[in-house]
Design a protein around this motif. Structure first.
Motif, PDB file in Angstrom:
ATOM      1  N   ASP A  62      20.872   3.974  13.503  1.00 16.92           N
ATOM      2  CA  ASP A  62      20.675   5.541  13.737  1.00 16.92           C
ATOM      3  C   ASP A  62      19.745   5.982  12.547  1.00 16.92           C
ATOM      4  OD1 ASP A  62      21.929   6.090  16.245  1.00 16.92           O
ATOM      5  OD2 ASP A  62      23.805   6.491  15.188  1.00 16.92           O
ATOM      6  N   ARG A  63      20.065   5.654  11.382  1.00 25.04           N
ATOM      7  CA  ARG A  63      19.059   5.750  10.355  1.00 25.04           C
ATOM      8  C   ARG A  63      17.845   5.431  10.397  1.00 25.04           C
ATOM      9  NH1 ARG A  63      18.579   2.619   6.120  1.00 25.04           N
ATOM     10  NH2 ARG A  63      20.673   1.409   6.505  1.00 25.04           N
TER      11      ARG A  63
ATOM     12  N   GLU B  34      25.359   3.065  12.170  1.00 24.15           N
ATOM     13  CA  GLU B  34      24.860   4.091  11.260  1.00 24.15           C
ATOM     14  C   GLU B  34      23.417   3.534  10.590  1.00 24.15           C
ATOM     15  OE1 GLU B  34      25.972   6.147   7.034  1.00 24.15           O
ATOM     16  OE2 GLU B  34      27.305   4.744   7.848  1.00 24.15           O
TER      17      GLU B  34
END
Length: 519
Positions: free
Chosen positions: A502-503, A499
């Motif tokens: 991806d951020r 996560e």
């Protein structure tokens, strides 16, 4: 009664014929009768020496492709009978057995044969010497009367002693030679037993009995520190750092040898031309190129400060162009498969620089001593092809990122854990940018690798030798400028790490394989 024994008859049968003819001439000049076998007899005759074949002595021909030639009562009776025992003397005279006063034997090169890649069991078995160890043991058991020579390095001092004693050798010398014989045959049998046990083991087994037999090659000035004794021992093969040929330079130190093993292990990982510069077993710069010069220039550029006083591993022969540049840097030692004559001439001006010419050897197991015993493990030889890499993030890597990630992952395997390696591809070839080695925290390894970078970190990739337990390590790498990360994966927090990736807009690959290196 004098303890000197005159050598009236000598039996010579050697695999290593270096120095043989010269030593045999010394014996012949002292009136010693020479008896020999096969290729040894031919070598002596070709040198103009008068030699009796073993079959003339025994009255029995060599047979079974040479498997049976010295296994005969005439040979072993001649060696084993005690000259001062009337019963022994009467027994050998009754059977027309004459004394043999010296045996010059070295054994079939079993260890060298076993070290050859892909050697078949049949070839291995044929290189198990039977007659040689038998003669050595017979002669050594009767050292009171017989001198047994198994080491070509002893020829010179034996020659000197015989010259001083009218062709005779002292009991002290015969006793020294006998002790060397039993050490030699013990090591030989251990090498055979270990190799055959290894071949019989199933894929998941390590040997039931660990035999560590090695010959002291040389004493070292000291160990890691001046107050520690040290020596180099070899496995008897022609391969690897311990058996490398030193072409020039001062004496190798314990730390030199450890570092040379580390840098050769890293450089030889690559199919492309590669150079690894090592300091205290950790790489400070690794580069690839079309030529050794290109690869060296990239390795040096990665960390020119740490490279000072390091050792260098090169997986190709070193030519004059590369030697000219390397000679500008203070380097302790260089290991490579070969050096051109021009390169040797260039390096000759740096008389203390050690140059080692190596024959590569694939390491199958790694041995580490702990208090009370040993740890043995398979060598970390696994490679992960691109097809087995798992893209964990929404963004996939570019072709250059993928190539750089694979390069960084290979280097990372040779960095002490916790390890983070920053790298890039330059003109199609891999180059390290910053290396964080041996840190207690993975976040610290990421930060330290960035601090060590001498090249721009923007757009680099990074490899981590183990998974990220939390996103903080990944975030430190991205903050340094990396756009792609490779790591084993498998953390309970993988989802949180993905996560974060991806951020931050980076790509991350999982290998499914960890590369801890604790030392």
């Amino acid at each position: 009664m004098s303890d000197l024994k005159t050598i009236k008859r000598a039996l010579l049968s050697v695999t290593d014929k270096s120095g043989l003819v010269e030593f045999a001439r010394v014996l012949a000049s002292n009136g010693t009768e020479l008896v020999s076998t096969g290729g040894t007899a031919k070598a002596l005759r070709d040198a103009g020496l008068d030699v009796k074949d073993i079959s003339e002595l025994t009255g029995f021909p060599e047979m079974l492709d040479g498997r049976v030639k010295t296994l005969h009562p005439v040979v072993h009776g001649g060696l084993l009978h005690r000259r001062e025992d009337p019963a022994h003397v009467a027994a050998v005279e009754a059977h027309n057995i004459g004394p043999i006063d010296m045996v010059v034997v070295n054994l079939y090169a079993f260890e060298k044969t076993a070290a050859k890649p892909g050697v078949e069991l049949e070839d291995l078995i044929e290189n198990i010497d039977i007659g040689g160890p038998s003669m050595l043991r017979s002669g050594a058991k009767n050292f009171e009367d017989v001198a047994v020579v198994t080491d070509v390095a002893d020829y010179a001092k034996l020659t000197e002693e015989m010259a001083a004693n009218g062709g005779a050798l002292s009991k002290a010398t015969r006793w020294m030679l006998a002790r060397k014989v039993f050490a030699t045959t013990a090591a030989y049998d251990a090498a055979i037993a270990s190799e055959l046990e290894k071949r019989a083991a199933t894929e998941n087994d390590l040997p039931e009995t660990l035999r560590v037999i090695a010959k002291r090659e040389t004493s070292l000035r000291y160990g890691e520190n001046p107050h520690q004794r040290a020596a180099l021992y070899t496995d008897g093969s022609q391969f690897g750092i311990a058996n490398a040929q030193k072409l020039q330079g001062k004496e190798l130190s314990y730390n030199n040898l450890v570092d040379l093993d580390a840098c050769w292990g890293l450089a030889s990982e690559f199919e492309e031309t590669a150079v690894a510069i090592i300091k205290h077993t950790n790489p400070c710069g690794v580069g690839q190129g079309n030529t050794v010069l290109e690869a060296y220039s990239r390795a040096l550029e990665a960390d020119p400060v740490s490279a000072f006083g390091g050792v260098i591993g090169i997986n190709r022969p070193v030519d004059a162009a590369a030697a000219t540049e390397i000679a500008k840097l203070f380097v302790e030692a260089i290991v490579a498969p070969d050096f051109s004559e021009e390169a040797l001439q260039i390096f000759a001006a740096k008389k203390n620089l050690r140059l080692l010419k190596i024959q590569p050897k694939a390491v199958s197991t790694v041995l580490k001593q702990i208090s009370g015993g040993y740890l043995v493990q398979d060598d970390d030889h696994i490679r992960v092809p691109a097809s087995d890499l798992k893209v964990m993030t929404a963004r996939k890597p570019t072709d250059d990122e993928l190539k750089a990630l694979q390069f960084a992952w290979t280097v990372c395997k040779h960095v002490k854990s916790n390890a983070i390696v920053y790298a890039r591809v330059k003109d199609g070839f891999g180059q390290t940018v910053g290396i964080g080695a041996g840190q207690m925290s993975r976040v610290d390894a990421a930060k330290f690798g960035a601090v060590k970078a001498a090249l721009p970190l923007a757009g680099t990739v990074a490899a981590s030798d183990a998974f990220f337990p939390f996103p903080d390590g990944l975030e430190a790498i991205v903050a340094a400028g990396a756009t792609a990360i490779i790591q084993p994966g498998g953390s309970v927090n993988d989802a949180k790490v993905v996560e974060a990736a991806d951020r931050l807009g980076v790509t991350m690959l999982a290998t499914g394989v960890r590369h801890f290196r604790h030392g």
